[in-house]
Write a protein that holds these residues in place. Structure first.
Motif, PDB file in Angstrom:
ATOM      1  N   SER A 247       0.825  -1.211   0.000  1.00  0.00           N
ATOM      2  CA  SER A 247       0.000   0.000   0.000  1.00  0.00           C
ATOM      3  C   SER A 247       0.856   1.257   0.000  1.00  0.00           C
ATOM      4  O   SER A 247       0.637   2.170  -0.794  1.00  0.00           O
ATOM      5  CB  SER A 247      -0.925  -0.010   1.219  1.00  0.00           C
ATOM      6  N   SER A 248       1.865   1.303   0.882  1.00  0.00           N
ATOM      7  CA  SER A 248       2.683   2.509   0.967  1.00  0.00           C
ATOM      8  C   SER A 248       3.590   2.679  -0.239  1.00  0.00           C
ATOM      9  O   SER A 248       3.916   3.807  -0.623  1.00  0.00           O
ATOM     10  CB  SER A 248       3.525   2.482   2.253  1.00  0.00           C
ATOM     11  N   ALA A 249       4.004   1.571  -0.860  1.00  0.00           N
ATOM     12  CA  ALA A 249       4.924   1.655  -1.993  1.00  0.00           C
ATOM     13  C   ALA A 249       4.216   1.894  -3.319  1.00  0.00           C
ATOM     14  O   ALA A 249       4.716   2.629  -4.176  1.00  0.00           O
ATOM     15  CB  ALA A 249       5.762   0.377  -2.078  1.00  0.00           C
ATOM     16  N   TYR A 250       3.041   1.290  -3.504  1.00  0.00           N
ATOM     17  CA  TYR A 250       2.366   1.360  -4.795  1.00  0.00           C
ATOM     18  C   TYR A 250       1.094   2.202  -4.765  1.00  0.00           C
ATOM     19  O   TYR A 250       0.874   3.054  -5.618  1.00  0.00           O
ATOM     20  CB  TYR A 250       2.004  -0.057  -5.275  1.00  0.00           C
ATOM     21  N   LEU A 251       0.238   1.928  -3.784  1.00  0.00           N
ATOM     22  CA  LEU A 251      -1.097   2.528  -3.807  1.00  0.00           C
ATOM     23  C   LEU A 251      -1.097   3.991  -3.401  1.00  0.00           C
ATOM     24  O   LEU A 251      -1.645   4.841  -4.119  1.00  0.00           O
ATOM     25  CB  LEU A 251      -2.032   1.731  -2.896  1.00  0.00           C
ATOM     26  N   ARG A 252      -0.519   4.309  -2.264  1.00  0.00           N
ATOM     27  CA  ARG A 252      -0.590   5.686  -1.760  1.00  0.00           C
ATOM     28  C   ARG A 252       0.040   6.710  -2.704  1.00  0.00           C
ATOM     29  O   ARG A 252      -0.507   7.795  -2.882  1.00  0.00           O
ATOM     30  CB  ARG A 252       0.027   5.761  -0.364  1.00  0.00           C
ATOM     31  N   PRO A 253       1.189   6.408  -3.337  1.00  0.00           N
ATOM     32  CA  PRO A 253       1.733   7.383  -4.292  1.00  0.00           C
ATOM     33  C   PRO A 253       0.832   7.623  -5.499  1.00  0.00           C
ATOM     34  O   PRO A 253       0.982   8.630  -6.193  1.00  0.00           O
ATOM     35  CB  PRO A 253       3.068   6.751  -4.721  1.00  0.00           C
ATOM     36  N   ALA A 254      -0.101   6.701  -5.775  1.00  0.00           N
ATOM     37  CA  ALA A 254      -0.972   6.831  -6.952  1.00  0.00           C
ATOM     38  C   ALA A 254      -2.370   7.325  -6.608  1.00  0.00           C
ATOM     39  O   ALA A 254      -3.228   7.416  -7.489  1.00  0.00           O
ATOM     40  CB  ALA A 254      -1.074   5.474  -7.660  1.00  0.00           C
ATOM     41  N   MET A 255      -2.620   7.666  -5.342  1.00  0.00           N
ATOM     42  CA  MET A 255      -3.970   8.013  -4.908  1.00  0.00           C
ATOM     43  C   MET A 255      -4.530   9.239  -5.633  1.00  0.00           C
ATOM     44  O   MET A 255      -5.750   9.383  -5.773  1.00  0.00           O
ATOM     45  CB  MET A 255      -3.985   8.259  -3.400  1.00  0.00           C
ATOM     46  N   ALA A 256      -3.670  10.132  -6.095  1.00  0.00           N
ATOM     47  CA  ALA A 256      -4.141  11.356  -6.745  1.00  0.00           C
ATOM     48  C   ALA A 256      -4.448  11.170  -8.233  1.00  0.00           C
ATOM     49  O   ALA A 256      -4.938  12.098  -8.878  1.00  0.00           O
ATOM     50  CB  ALA A 256      -3.111  12.467  -6.569  1.00  0.00           C
ATOM     51  N   ARG A 257      -4.193  10.006  -8.768  1.00  0.00           N
ATOM     52  CA  ARG A 257      -4.444   9.790 -10.196  1.00  0.00           C
ATOM     53  C   ARG A 257      -5.948   9.831 -10.490  1.00  0.00           C
ATOM     54  O   ARG A 257      -6.750   9.252  -9.752  1.00  0.00           O
ATOM     55  CB  ARG A 257      -3.880   8.434 -10.630  1.00  0.00           C
ATOM     56  N   PRO A 258      -6.331  10.478 -11.566  1.00  0.00           N
ATOM     57  CA  PRO A 258      -7.762  10.580 -11.886  1.00  0.00           C
ATOM     58  C   PRO A 258      -8.387   9.257 -12.298  1.00  0.00           C
ATOM     59  O   PRO A 258      -9.606   9.111 -12.258  1.00  0.00           O
ATOM     60  CB  PRO A 258      -7.796  11.597 -13.038  1.00  0.00           C
ATOM     61  N   ASN A 259      -7.571   8.299 -12.724  1.00  0.00           N
ATOM     62  CA  ASN A 259      -8.108   7.007 -13.186  1.00  0.00           C
ATOM     63  C   ASN A 259      -8.081   5.944 -12.093  1.00  0.00           C
ATOM     64  O   ASN A 259      -8.206   4.752 -12.369  1.00  0.00           O
ATOM     65  CB  ASN A 259      -7.330   6.513 -14.403  1.00  0.00           C
ATOM     66  N   LEU A 260      -7.914   6.361 -10.832  1.00  0.00           N
ATOM     67  CA  LEU A 260      -7.899   5.424  -9.709  1.00  0.00           C
ATOM     68  C   LEU A 260      -8.972   5.791  -8.703  1.00  0.00           C
ATOM     69  O   LEU A 260      -9.073   6.939  -8.268  1.00  0.00           O
ATOM     70  CB  LEU A 260      -6.531   5.433  -9.022  1.00  0.00           C
ATOM     71  N   LYS A 261      -9.781   4.822  -8.327  1.00  0.00           N
ATOM     72  CA  LYS A 261     -10.774   4.995  -7.273  1.00  0.00           C
ATOM     73  C   LYS A 261     -10.634   3.843  -6.297  1.00  0.00           C
ATOM     74  O   LYS A 261     -10.709   2.670  -6.687  1.00  0.00           O
ATOM     75  CB  LYS A 261     -12.193   5.029  -7.839  1.00  0.00           C
ATOM     76  N   VAL A 262     -10.420   4.158  -5.038  1.00  0.00           N
ATOM     77  CA  VAL A 262     -10.246   3.144  -4.005  1.00  0.00           C
ATOM     78  C   VAL A 262     -11.524   3.068  -3.171  1.00  0.00           C
ATOM     79  O   VAL A 262     -12.002   4.083  -2.661  1.00  0.00           O
ATOM     80  CB  VAL A 262      -9.043   3.472  -3.094  1.00  0.00           C
ATOM     81  N   ILE A 263     -12.082   1.885  -3.075  1.00  0.00           N
ATOM     82  CA  ILE A 263     -13.289   1.663  -2.282  1.00  0.00           C
ATOM     83  C   ILE A 263     -12.913   0.840  -1.056  1.00  0.00           C
ATOM     84  O   ILE A 263     -12.385  -0.271  -1.188  1.00  0.00           O
ATOM     85  CB  ILE A 263     -14.368   0.922  -3.097  1.00  0.00           C
ATOM     86  N   THR A 264     -13.153   1.378   0.118  1.00  0.00           N
ATOM     87  CA  THR A 264     -12.843   0.677   1.361  1.00  0.00           C
ATOM     88  C   THR A 264     -14.117   0.140   2.000  1.00  0.00           C
ATOM     89  O   THR A 264     -15.226   0.466   1.576  1.00  0.00           O
ATOM     90  CB  THR A 264     -12.115   1.616   2.339  1.00  0.00           C
ATOM     91  N   HIS A 265     -13.943  -0.679   3.027  1.00  0.00           N
ATOM     92  CA  HIS A 265     -15.077  -1.303   3.721  1.00  0.00           C
ATOM     93  C   HIS A 265     -15.982  -2.027   2.722  1.00  0.00           C
ATOM     94  O   HIS A 265     -17.207  -1.921   2.761  1.00  0.00           O
ATOM     95  CB  HIS A 265     -15.874  -0.258   4.508  1.00  0.00           C
ATOM     96  N   ALA A 266     -15.337  -2.733   1.799  1.00  0.00           N
ATOM     97  CA  ALA A 266     -16.051  -3.475   0.761  1.00  0.00           C
ATOM     98  C   ALA A 266     -15.526  -4.900   0.703  1.00  0.00           C
ATOM     99  O   ALA A 266     -14.365  -5.161   1.040  1.00  0.00           O
ATOM    100  CB  ALA A 266     -15.888  -2.794  -0.593  1.00  0.00           C
ATOM    101  N   GLN A 267     -16.372  -5.813   0.278  1.00  0.00           N
ATOM    102  CA  GLN A 267     -15.993  -7.220   0.160  1.00  0.00           C
ATOM    103  C   GLN A 267     -16.352  -7.728  -1.229  1.00  0.00           C
ATOM    104  O   GLN A 267     -17.508  -7.646  -1.643  1.00  0.00           O
ATOM    105  CB  GLN A 267     -16.702  -8.073   1.215  1.00  0.00           C
ATOM    106  N   VAL A 268     -15.351  -8.231  -1.923  1.00  0.00           N
ATOM    107  CA  VAL A 268     -15.598  -8.820  -3.239  1.00  0.00           C
ATOM    108  C   VAL A 268     -16.271 -10.169  -3.043  1.00  0.00           C
ATOM    109  O   VAL A 268     -15.754 -11.038  -2.327  1.00  0.00           O
ATOM    110  CB  VAL A 268     -14.286  -8.972  -4.030  1.00  0.00           C
TER     111      VAL A 268
END
Length: 258
Positions: free
Chosen positions: A113-134
């Motif tokens: 998360s800290s290496a890949y996800l957090r640096p990309a959080m500001a990208r317009p083509n990324l949406k992170v959904i939490t408290h969700a279950q696939v």
């Protein structure tokens, strides 16, 4: 896969022959020569460049600070017992005694998360959904076209434009496949899941590494216990919290033998 947010932070690539063994069993893309470039691409190893290591990846890999005198004695004892010392067990040769390497940078855990996800959080083509279950992967024939997700107690469907990446770990990934109708027909039928793709190996053949704890007694003066009085504990905590250094932090495993 290992959950990099909760494991012991120790970095081991694995044994090259295991990868080649998987390739020999019908997975050519999992051979060591195919996987090595991906290992190199993901890491920045905090030591001089080597042909088998990476130096420009998002994950920072550091050598554990094995500075306590007993660590050195462990290495010397291993050599006296006939084992070799390998300078980099994630490099050309894994077998032998080694000082551990860890997913740590500036004293902090380097999770995916800290290496890949957090640096990309500001990208317009990324949406992170939490408290969700696939709940399952949506299939059209044998092609994955999306996922069904439980969000806030409501089921939602998300369809992909290109591909679905399943990365739920060694337990979660096969479970999701089976919930989606991909797996052993008999097991799916037992749980009332409709068969979409018959694949009896899904959910089977888990490989794990057994661990055997062996403890030895030593004199107090040679042990970390000799520094665990009130003053020593304060020094440990101060160095760990303020400077990310010292004998104890940031991970308990400093050395090992393969």
């Amino acid at each position: 896969m290992i959950d990099l947010s909760s494991h012991a932070m120790i970095f081991n690539r694995g044994y090259p022959r295991d990868y080649d063994g998987w390739a020999a069993m019908g997975l050519p893309g999992w051979s060591w020569k195919h996987c090595l470039p991906h290992f190199q691409k993901m890491e920045t190893f905090a030591e001089p460049e080597a042909p088998w290591r990476g130096n420009a990846g998002p994950k920072k890999i550091t050598r554990s600070a094995a500075s306590f005198p007993l660590y050195e004695q462990f290495l010397r004892a291993g050599e006296q017992a006939g084992y070799s010392l390998t300078p980099d067990h994630n490099g050309q040769k894994q077998e032998g005694l080694h000082v551990a390497q860890a997913y740590i940078h500036n004293g902090l855990r380097q999770s995916a998360s800290s290496a890949y996800l957090r640096p990309a959080m500001a990208r317009p083509n990324l949406k992170v959904i939490t408290h969700a279950q696939v709940m399952r992967v949506l299939l059209e024939g044998t092609t994955a076209v999306g996922v069904e997700v439980l969000v806030g107690g409501r089921k939602q469907r998300f369809h992909c434009g290109r591909e679905v990446i399943l990365a739920a770990g060694a337990f979660g990934s096969p479970q999701l496949l089976m919930l989606s109708g991909v797996g052993d027909p008999a097991q799916l039928r037992e749980h009332g899941i409709g068969l979409r793709i018959a694949s009896p190996h899904v959910g089977a053949n888990l490989e794990n590494h057994p661990g055997v704890n062996i403890q030895f007694e030593t004199e107090v003066r040679h042990s970390m216990v000799s520094h665990s009085d009130m003053w020593g504990a304060c020094v440990w905590r101060w160095n760990g919290l303020c400077f990310a250094r010292g004998w104890v932090p940031p991970t308990s495993l400093k050395q090992a033998l393969f």
